[in-house]
Design a protein around this motif. Structure first.
Motif, short mmCIF file in Angstrom:
data_model
loop_
_atom_site.label_atom_id
_atom_site.label_comp_id
_atom_site.label_asym_id
_atom_site.label_seq_id
_atom_site.Cartn_x
_atom_site.Cartn_y
_atom_site.Cartn_z
N THR A 22 26.62 50.99 40.05
CA THR A 22 25.85 49.80 40.35
C THR A 22 26.56 48.58 39.78
N TYR A 23 26.94 47.68 40.68
CA TYR A 23 27.61 46.43 40.28
C TYR A 23 26.55 45.35 40.12
N LYS A 24 26.52 44.75 38.95
CA LYS A 24 25.60 43.64 38.70
C LYS A 24 26.22 42.31 39.11
N ALA A 25 27.53 42.29 39.24
CA ALA A 25 28.27 41.09 39.63
C ALA A 25 29.66 41.52 40.10
N PRO A 26 30.37 40.70 40.86
CA PRO A 26 31.71 41.07 41.30
C PRO A 26 32.66 41.21 40.12
N PRO A 27 33.56 42.19 40.15
CA PRO A 27 34.61 42.26 39.13
C PRO A 27 35.44 40.97 39.15
N LYS A 28 35.96 40.61 37.98
CA LYS A 28 36.69 39.35 37.86
C LYS A 28 38.18 39.51 37.56
N ARG A 29 38.55 40.65 36.97
CA ARG A 29 39.94 40.87 36.57
C ARG A 29 40.36 42.25 37.09
N VAL A 30 41.17 42.25 38.14
CA VAL A 30 41.45 43.47 38.90
C VAL A 30 42.92 43.84 38.83
N VAL A 31 43.18 45.12 38.63
CA VAL A 31 44.52 45.69 38.77
C VAL A 31 44.51 46.62 39.97
N THR A 32 45.48 46.45 40.88
CA THR A 32 45.62 47.34 42.03
C THR A 32 46.85 48.22 41.85
N MET A 33 46.71 49.48 42.25
CA MET A 33 47.83 50.42 42.23
C MET A 33 47.95 51.05 43.62
N ASN A 34 49.04 50.80 44.26
CA ASN A 34 49.43 51.20 45.61
C ASN A 34 49.25 50.03 46.59
N GLN A 35 50.21 49.93 47.48
CA GLN A 35 50.34 48.75 48.32
C GLN A 35 49.15 48.51 49.24
N HIS A 36 48.62 49.56 49.85
CA HIS A 36 47.59 49.33 50.85
C HIS A 36 46.31 48.76 50.24
N VAL A 37 45.99 49.13 48.99
CA VAL A 37 44.80 48.53 48.39
C VAL A 37 45.08 47.11 47.91
N PRO A 39 41.90 44.29 32.42
CA PRO A 39 41.10 44.31 33.66
C PRO A 39 39.67 44.76 33.42
N ASP A 40 38.79 44.41 34.35
CA ASP A 40 37.45 45.02 34.35
C ASP A 40 37.28 45.95 35.55
N PHE A 41 38.36 46.10 36.37
CA PHE A 41 38.29 46.93 37.57
C PHE A 41 39.71 47.36 37.94
N VAL A 42 39.88 48.65 38.25
CA VAL A 42 41.17 49.17 38.72
C VAL A 42 40.95 49.84 40.06
N TYR A 43 41.75 49.46 41.04
CA TYR A 43 41.61 49.93 42.42
C TYR A 43 42.86 50.73 42.77
N GLY A 44 42.70 52.04 42.97
CA GLY A 44 43.84 52.91 43.28
C GLY A 44 43.87 53.31 44.74
N GLY A 45 45.07 53.42 45.29
CA GLY A 45 45.21 53.78 46.69
C GLY A 45 45.27 55.27 46.93
N ASP A 95 51.94 51.15 57.07
CA ASP A 95 51.19 51.07 58.33
C ASP A 95 50.31 52.29 58.55
N ALA A 96 50.64 53.39 57.89
CA ALA A 96 50.05 54.68 58.24
C ALA A 96 49.10 55.23 57.18
N VAL A 97 48.61 54.36 56.32
CA VAL A 97 47.61 54.75 55.33
C VAL A 97 46.40 53.84 55.49
N LEU A 98 45.32 54.15 54.78
CA LEU A 98 44.04 53.49 55.03
C LEU A 98 44.03 52.07 54.46
N GLY A 99 44.53 51.14 55.27
CA GLY A 99 44.60 49.74 54.85
C GLY A 99 44.52 48.81 56.04
N VAL A 100 44.69 47.53 55.77
CA VAL A 100 44.45 46.51 56.79
C VAL A 100 45.52 46.45 57.87
#
Length: 334
Positions: free
Chosen positions: A53-68, A120-126, A305-310
């Motif tokens: 449950t998110y009470k507010a949007p994360p503010k400091r994000v680290v991404t790991m992997n290109q598509h995310v 960070p307060d959020f880590v997004y992995g691909g 191009d071939a992974v779950l991304g934009v």
């Protein structure tokens, strides 16, 4: 390429730590409340077995992997990024300026300590490997540090339509960061682009396709569970290893020969070039009678191009132009 082996990583997730009032989330963890959370919060979402449950949007994000990373950039969330890691190739030109403003923590995966140093307060992995516990980056370890995590849904979703999973991935990330309008606009355009490609390929006979990612003793290829398989189908092909029940996996060269693909799609990334991969295929005597090898019918796709991304909707159209060039050209010529 074991770093792309899918796995369900079940770990509790803790909401971000800041100097604000605290409450308790639905899964029992302590969460912070941002009084300026805005419309749409609190927001509860299940991701790869973890309910948060998110009470507010994360503010400091680290991404790991290109598509995310590119998902975040596409949704206009550059200012939320405090670190990124692990490109397979160059980011799209439209993202280059924004990407250049984000600190790169490591060429490949950063250590747990490197991630923590970015505060960070959020880590997004691909890929599931982004959260490998043996390397100290498990979701549980981040939870204990008070850091929320998200794993791209391709690493833990089976049996669904991958394009629908992509739409839901974008939708959930948009909701998490309070930019649902941007996410829905992207989804609407993606559906329109996919429909346009489908119209170009109407009534065409699919070509049998083998994806060559890498490998020598065995072929690391696209299976039937990932977006790569649906991309092939939407581009006018049939994946000869669609019966492999995961996004990526190993296949024997004997099976490649037996399934006689008409086209080989080469994934372009890393230190091994496309030309080196073609040479490996063309000079293997065991593959000499494979129609795609005999006729030198190759298509090329960047791995991103071939992974779950934009990139996926545009990638479908680009692959269709390689599999069925005459039909696509006729459909786009005024």
């Amino acid at each position: 390429m074991s770093w792309r082996t899918p796995a369900l990583i079940a770990a509790a997730v803790l909401l971000p730590f800041t100097l604000t009032a605290c409450t308790t989330s639905s899964d029992g963890d302590t969460a912070t409340v941002d009084e300026a959370a805005g419309e749409g919060f609190p927001y509860t979402v299940e991701n790869c077995g973890v309910t948060t449950t998110y009470k507010a949007p994360p503010k400091r994000v680290v991404t790991m992997n290109q598509h995310v990373t590119e998902i975040m950039l596409e949704l206009g969330l550059t200012k939320s990024l405090v670190g990124t890691a692990y490109l397979d190739d160059q980011v799209l030109p439209k993202y280059a300026k924004d990407y250049a403003s984000v600190p790169v923590l490591a060429k490949e995966y950063p250590s747990y300590e490197q991630v923590l140093a970015a505060n960070p307060d959020f880590v997004y992995g691909g890929y599931a490997s982004a959260f490998t516990a043996a390397d100290g980056r498990g979701r549980e370890a981040f939870r204990k540090a008070g850091i929320q995590t998200r794993l791209n849904a391709e690493s833990c979703t089976q049996g669904d339509q991958p394009m629908d999973t992509l739409y839901e991935e974008i939708r959930e990330v948009g909701r998490t960061f309070g930019v649902s309008d941007r996410a829905e606009a992207w989804i609407k355009q993606a559906k329109a682009d996919n429909a346009a490609t489908a119209k170009k390929l109407a009534d065409l006979k699919p070509l049998s396709v083998f994806v060559y990612d890498s490998g020598d003793k065995t072929a690391f290829t696209a299976g039937g569970e990932g977006i790569g398989n649906e991309l092939i189908e939407r581009a006018g092909g049939t994946n000869v290893f669609a019966d492999l029940d995961k996004p990526f996996g190993d296949a024997s060269w004997e099976n490649v020969v037996d399934r006689r693909p008409e086209v080989i799609v080469i994934y372009d990334y890393g230190a091994t070039t496309v030309e080196q991969k073609k040479k490996r295929l063309l000079t293997d005597p065991a593959l000499a009678d494979v129609p795609a090898v005999k006729n030198k019918r190759f298509a090329v796709m960047p791995l991103s191009d071939a992974v779950l991304g934009v990139r996926v909707p545009a990638a479908v159209d680009k692959l269709a132009a390689q599999l069925h060039p005459e039909a696509v050209e006729a459909a786009t010529t005024p």
